[in-house]
Design an enzyme around this catalytic site. Structure first.
Site, short mmCIF file in Angstrom:
data_model
loop_
_atom_site.label_atom_id
_atom_site.label_comp_id
_atom_site.label_asym_id
_atom_site.label_seq_id
_atom_site.Cartn_x
_atom_site.Cartn_y
_atom_site.Cartn_z
N ASP A 74 0.86 -1.19 0.00
CA ASP A 74 0.00 0.00 0.00
C ASP A 74 0.89 1.23 0.00
O ASP A 74 1.03 1.93 0.99
CB ASP A 74 -0.94 0.00 1.19
CG ASP A 74 -2.09 1.00 1.02
OD1 ASP A 74 -2.11 1.70 -0.01
OD2 ASP A 74 -2.94 1.09 1.92
N CYS A 77 0.38 4.87 1.79
CA CYS A 77 -0.70 4.84 2.79
C CYS A 77 -0.40 5.87 3.87
O CYS A 77 0.75 6.07 4.26
CB CYS A 77 -0.79 3.44 3.40
SG CYS A 77 -2.15 3.26 4.56
N HIS A 326 3.29 5.36 13.56
CA HIS A 326 2.15 5.67 12.68
C HIS A 326 0.83 5.36 13.33
O HIS A 326 -0.22 5.65 12.76
CB HIS A 326 2.28 4.93 11.36
CG HIS A 326 1.77 3.52 11.37
ND1 HIS A 326 2.13 2.58 12.32
CD2 HIS A 326 0.92 2.87 10.52
CE1 HIS A 326 1.53 1.43 12.06
NE2 HIS A 326 0.79 1.57 10.98
#
Length: 397
Positions: A74, A77, A326
């Site tokens: 991804d 992202c 994150h």
């Protein structure tokens, strides 16, 4: 921060987590990364856990090389958030209608728009740069170009898994909008193509883990990957911007009398590569499950569906390569969460949040994640907290 020395490692592992609490499989992944010939530094965030390709919550600094599997599938992202002029008093007691309107405006899961959404159709969304962005699609890997129509229709869509759209309240009862998504299917297909290509290169045949195959500088393979990587990262940024515009449109219609306004959007990738300079070297810094936290830079560190999130400002700690976590980080796999928890557990742990409470999202239950407060506390030398948010609406695919 703890320095962890491992056999065969070319650099010490700088860890903002308790080494004894990190899974053995994740420690082995970190050890393998630290043995790569191109490695110049490895920082580990407090949300660290095992991941496909490379450890989630890791910051990998390499000279003259990049590992596509460490970036992940991804590409780009990340998160976006914006504070609104609305307050808790503007919200209705029943938030089911608002959730429904958001789900109508933003396709979730594998869904896409019936027709591409043009930036000019979305109030307040800048329209410059989009034509140039799509023109550069002609330069991506030929094997993936047939996906252009799908990519245009998925622009402005959420996806599934841990991606979400939320309406939140801060400690002053101000309403915030927050969302988490990436480069959708086109990013995955580009990543899969380049990961496979890297694994076939001769210089990668002796690696301890085939997932750590790299591209090296001054090669056509590296040039091709860099083009597609940075294009996909831009796709992810545009995707979040378009969704945020659609989300703000929902609030304008639903709260027309209040006339909501919106502050400047905070946006940050947390699966990406950045060109940065440390100790006199130009490095390719891969953040997989980590945000950039340069001095004064705003970032977003979300918790799980029912535990709140944080808006932070970076302190510019070079030891972490100007990075921070994150999110909360998983403490158990999706399958383990499905075995351990029930829909009843989900309903209990998300009490007070208007969200899905069915078996399809049990793997996203708050209990499957680390406590977000603990994760924030472990990185006080990386970021300072600007705002603490709690969800009142959470949309998931």
């Amino acid at each position: 921060m703890t320095h962890v020395e491992m056999p065969g490692a070319r650099v010490p592992i700088r860890m903002w987590a308790d080494p004894g609490a990190v899974e053995d499989v994740a420690l082995r992944q970190l050890q393998n990364v630290a043995t790569l010939p191109w490695i110049k530094g490895l920082a580990v965030m407090p949300d660290v856990h095992y991941g496909k390709g490379a450890t989630v919550g890791s910051v990998i600094a390499m000279h003259g090389a990049v590992c596509p599997a460490a970036v992940g599938v991804d590409i780009g992202c990340g998160m976006s958030a914006v504070r609104t002029s609305l307050t808790a008093n503007d919200l209705p007691g029943d938030l089911a209608r608002l959730r429904s309107k958001i789900e109508q405006a933003i396709p979730v899961g594998r869904g896409m728009h019936d027709e591409p959404v043009e930036p000019g159709q979305v109030h307040g969304l800048p329209t410059s740069g989009w034509d140039d962005f799509w023109a550069r699609f002609d330069g991506v890997a030929e094997a993936v170009r047939f996906r252009q129509e799908r990519a245009t229709k998925q622009m402005g869509t959420l996806g599934g898994g841990n991606h979400f759209v939320e309406v939140c309240l801060d400690t002053e009862d101000r309403v915030w909008l927050m969302l988490h998504s990436g480069s959708r299917n086109i990013g995955k297909e580009l990543a899969d193509f380049h990961i496979g290509r890297a694994q076939q290169l001769p210089h990668n045949q002796g690696l301890v883990d085939r997932d750590l195959a790299v591209f090296v500088k001054d090669t056509p393979q590296m040039a091709a990957y860099r083009h597609d990587l940075f294009w996909a990262q831009e796709y992810a940024r545009h995707n979040r911007a378009l969704m945020m515009g659609l989300l703000q449109g929902v609030l304008r219609k639903e709260f027309k009398k209040a006339g909501p306004t919106f502050e400047e959007t905070i946006s940050c990738h947390h699966n990406y590569v950045s060109e940065e300079r440390y100790d006199g070297l130009d490095l390719l810094v891969t953040r997989k499950g980590a945000i950039r936290a340069g001095s004064g830079e705003f970032g977003i560190i979300p918790g799980s569906m029912g535990t709140g999130s944080y808006i932070v400002k970076g302190l510019g700690n070079a030891a972490s390569f100007n990075s921070a976590s994150h999110g909360a980080g998983r403490r158990m796999s999706r399958n383990a969460a499905k075995r351990r928890f029930t829909e009843r557990d989900l309903a209990e742990q998300t009490r007070g949040v208007e969200c899905r409470k069915d078996g399809g999202v049990v793997d996203e239950i708050p209990g499957a994640y680390k406590p977000i407060e603990q994760v924030i506390d472990q990185q006080r030398d990386l970021v300072e907290v600007v705002a603490k948010l709690r969800q009142v609406v959470c949309v998931k695919g």
